[in-house]
Design a protein around this motif. Structure first.
Motif, PDB file in Angstrom:
ATOM      1  N   LYS A 291       4.914  -2.584  12.515  1.00 39.50           N
ATOM      2  CA  LYS A 291       5.996  -2.567  13.516  1.00 39.50           C
ATOM      3  C   LYS A 291       7.214  -1.800  13.007  1.00 39.50           C
ATOM      4  O   LYS A 291       7.877  -1.101  13.768  1.00 39.50           O
ATOM      5  CB  LYS A 291       6.375  -3.995  13.918  1.00 39.50           C
ATOM      6  CG  LYS A 291       5.259  -4.692  14.680  1.00 39.50           C
ATOM      7  CD  LYS A 291       5.752  -5.811  15.574  1.00 39.50           C
ATOM      8  CE  LYS A 291       4.599  -6.339  16.423  1.00 39.50           C
ATOM      9  NZ  LYS A 291       5.017  -7.021  17.613  1.00 39.50           N
TER      10      LYS A 291
ATOM     11  N   THR B 199       1.655  -4.044  20.861  1.00 41.80           N
ATOM     12  CA  THR B 199       0.577  -5.038  20.867  1.00 41.80           C
ATOM     13  C   THR B 199      -0.488  -4.529  19.910  1.00 41.80           C
ATOM     14  O   THR B 199      -1.018  -3.434  20.086  1.00 41.80           O
ATOM     15  CB  THR B 199      -0.026  -5.197  22.281  1.00 41.80           C
ATOM     16  OG1 THR B 199       1.030  -5.515  23.188  1.00 41.80           O
ATOM     17  CG2 THR B 199      -1.071  -6.295  22.309  1.00 41.80           C
TER      18      THR B 199
ATOM     19  N   LYS C 224       1.399  -6.763   9.857  1.00 43.49           N
ATOM     20  CA  LYS C 224       1.896  -6.539  11.226  1.00 43.49           C
ATOM     21  C   LYS C 224       3.357  -6.096  11.204  1.00 43.49           C
ATOM     22  O   LYS C 224       3.749  -5.172  11.911  1.00 43.49           O
ATOM     23  CB  LYS C 224       1.756  -7.821  12.063  1.00 43.49           C
ATOM     24  CG  LYS C 224       2.139  -7.635  13.523  1.00 43.49           C
ATOM     25  CD  LYS C 224       2.105  -8.931  14.293  1.00 43.49           C
ATOM     26  CE  LYS C 224       0.697  -9.248  14.737  1.00 43.49           C
ATOM     27  NZ  LYS C 224       0.681 -10.407  15.678  1.00 43.49           N
ATOM     28  N   ASN C 225       4.164  -6.730  10.346  1.00 46.14           N
ATOM     29  CA  ASN C 225       5.582  -6.365  10.231  1.00 46.14           C
ATOM     30  C   ASN C 225       5.759  -4.941   9.716  1.00 46.14           C
ATOM     31  O   ASN C 225       6.617  -4.197  10.189  1.00 46.14           O
ATOM     32  CB  ASN C 225       6.318  -7.346   9.314  1.00 46.14           C
ATOM     33  CG  ASN C 225       6.513  -8.710   9.966  1.00 46.14           C
ATOM     34  OD1 ASN C 225       6.541  -8.809  11.194  1.00 46.14           O
ATOM     35  ND2 ASN C 225       6.618  -9.753   9.165  1.00 46.14           N
ATOM     36  N   LYS C 226       4.900  -4.555   8.725  1.00 47.03           N
ATOM     37  CA  LYS C 226       4.964  -3.184   8.186  1.00 47.03           C
ATOM     38  C   LYS C 226       4.633  -2.157   9.269  1.00 47.03           C
ATOM     39  O   LYS C 226       5.270  -1.119   9.381  1.00 47.03           O
ATOM     40  CB  LYS C 226       3.982  -3.030   7.007  1.00 47.03           C
ATOM     41  CG  LYS C 226       4.471  -3.660   5.720  1.00 47.03           C
ATOM     42  CD  LYS C 226       3.445  -3.439   4.611  1.00 47.03           C
ATOM     43  CE  LYS C 226       3.851  -4.144   3.327  1.00 47.03           C
ATOM     44  NZ  LYS C 226       2.787  -4.070   2.307  1.00 47.03           N
TER      45      LYS C 226
ATOM     46  N   LYS D 166      -6.994 -11.355   5.423  1.00 47.09           N
ATOM     47  CA  LYS D 166      -7.176 -12.539   6.280  1.00 47.09           C
ATOM     48  C   LYS D 166      -5.831 -12.904   6.933  1.00 47.09           C
ATOM     49  O   LYS D 166      -5.763 -13.261   8.095  1.00 47.09           O
ATOM     50  CB  LYS D 166      -7.703 -13.726   5.464  1.00 47.09           C
ATOM     51  CG  LYS D 166      -9.116 -13.520   4.939  1.00 47.09           C
ATOM     52  CD  LYS D 166     -10.146 -13.565   6.057  1.00 47.09           C
ATOM     53  CE  LYS D 166     -11.540 -13.264   5.506  1.00 47.09           C
ATOM     54  NZ  LYS D 166     -12.090 -12.032   6.048  1.00 47.09           N
ATOM     55  N   ASP D 167      -4.750 -12.816   6.133  1.00 40.49           N
ATOM     56  CA  ASP D 167      -3.418 -13.108   6.666  1.00 40.49           C
ATOM     57  C   ASP D 167      -2.738 -11.770   6.992  1.00 40.49           C
ATOM     58  O   ASP D 167      -2.368 -11.017   6.089  1.00 40.49           O
ATOM     59  CB  ASP D 167      -2.600 -13.884   5.629  1.00 40.49           C
ATOM     60  CG  ASP D 167      -1.215 -14.267   6.162  1.00 40.49           C
ATOM     61  OD1 ASP D 167      -0.946 -13.992   7.354  1.00 40.49           O
ATOM     62  OD2 ASP D 167      -0.416 -14.821   5.379  1.00 40.49           O
ATOM     63  N   THR D 168      -2.588 -11.488   8.267  1.00 40.11           N
ATOM     64  CA  THR D 168      -2.104 -10.149   8.690  1.00 40.11           C
ATOM     65  C   THR D 168      -0.627 -10.125   9.081  1.00 40.11           C
ATOM     66  O   THR D 168      -0.136  -9.116   9.555  1.00 40.11           O
ATOM     67  CB  THR D 168      -2.946  -9.657   9.891  1.00 40.11           C
ATOM     68  OG1 THR D 168      -2.882 -10.651  10.921  1.00 40.11           O
ATOM     69  CG2 THR D 168      -4.395  -9.398   9.496  1.00 40.11           C
ATOM     70  N   LYS D 169       0.071 -11.253   8.851  1.00 39.66           N
ATOM     71  CA  LYS D 169       1.465 -11.331   9.304  1.00 39.66           C
ATOM     72  C   LYS D 169       2.341 -10.244   8.664  1.00 39.66           C
ATOM     73  O   LYS D 169       3.072  -9.535   9.346  1.00 39.66           O
ATOM     74  CB  LYS D 169       2.034 -12.718   8.991  1.00 39.66           C
ATOM     75  CG  LYS D 169       3.382 -12.982   9.665  1.00 39.66           C
ATOM     76  CD  LYS D 169       3.713 -14.453   9.701  1.00 39.66           C
ATOM     77  CE  LYS D 169       4.104 -14.938   8.305  1.00 39.66           C
ATOM     78  NZ  LYS D 169       4.558 -16.351   8.315  1.00 39.66           N
ATOM     79  N   GLU D 170       2.240 -10.090   7.339  1.00 42.61           N
ATOM     80  CA  GLU D 170       3.048  -9.112   6.614  1.00 42.61           C
ATOM     81  C   GLU D 170       2.673  -7.681   7.028  1.00 42.61           C
ATOM     82  O   GLU D 170       3.531  -6.823   7.219  1.00 42.61           O
ATOM     83  CB  GLU D 170       2.846  -9.290   5.105  1.00 42.61           C
ATOM     84  CG  GLU D 170       3.918  -8.578   4.284  1.00 42.61           C
ATOM     85  CD  GLU D 170       3.727  -8.758   2.782  1.00 42.61           C
ATOM     86  OE1 GLU D 170       4.040  -7.807   2.059  1.00 42.61           O
ATOM     87  OE2 GLU D 170       3.243  -9.841   2.361  1.00 42.61           O
TER      88      GLU D 170
END
Length: 217
Positions: free
Chosen positions: A173, A185, A169-171, A163-167
């Motif tokens: 990137k 993107t 997304k960083n991996k 549900k929380d994709t912030k971490e």
């Protein structure tokens, strides 16, 4: 300009071999010394660039230094030998050298305009690396292109049950930056999300048309 200019120089030089003309070698020597100094400074100040545009400018300056250097040597030789044919032969030599480099640069620039996947990046290999990241269930609709031969861009769809994709997304990137891709993107999709045909098959006329067979899973 370099391609057309080189061809015109070759045509004129061939004409001078057939019909030799008198050469003002003293004027050539003065111009050549001035040309070597000015272009030498310009080449020195433009040598740091990484983008294709900057490299093309620097290459142009280095070629100018070489060209003026050849003119200087040639003018001195003509002054002492009176063989005007040297001028035409030198012109052809320098023009062929510049032409060969200009054509190579032109091919790289055409690849950029076509937004081809940059050399050294394999889409399938990239997908495999991304699949290995924890919580990445699937990756599709991956497109990679470059704007200047140095900065690479990517877009993609990533399927995950987080549900929380912030971490995550960083991996992703971080992984992409190891492949030289620093502008990304990412669209996240839930597991079981029906990725419709319309969204995932790029139409023929789209500017990333070379990937239009990437269907969704």
């Amino acid at each position: 300009i370099l391609i057309i200019g080189s061809i015109l120089v070759i045509i004129n030089a061939v004409g001078r071999i057939i019909n030799p003309v008198p050469i003002n070698y003293n004027g050539m020597i003065i111009f050549a010394i001035f040309g070597v100094i000015v272009n030498g400074l310009a080449a020195y100040f433009t040598k740091e660039g990484d983008s294709l545009n900057q490299k093309a400018v620097n290459l142009h300056m280095l070629e100018d230094v070489l060209g003026w250097g050849v003119v200087l040597i040639g003018a001195i030789l003509i002054k002492f030998t009176e063989i005007t044919l040297i001028d035409a032969i030198m012109s052809i030599g320098v023009a062929i050298f510049i032409l060969s480099h200009a054509i190579k640069s032109f091919k790289s620039i055409v690849d950029l305009f076509l937004e081809k996947t940059p050399e050294g990046i394999e889409i399938e290999e990239l997908k495999e690396h991304l699949h290995e990241i924890e919580n990445v269930k699937d990756v599709h609709h991956v497109h990679v292109w470059s704007l200047d031969g140095f900065n690479h861009y990517a877009t993609m769809h990533v399927v995950t049950d987080l549900k929380d994709t912030k971490e995550l997304k960083n991996k992703i990137k971080d992984e992409l930056s190891e492949h030289g891709i620093n502008h990304t993107t990412i669209e996240f999709e839930e597991v079981g999300f029906e990725c419709t045909e319309k969204e995932c098959v790029i139409p023929e006329h789209h500017h990333h048309g070379h990937h239009h067979h990437d269907h969704c899973h």
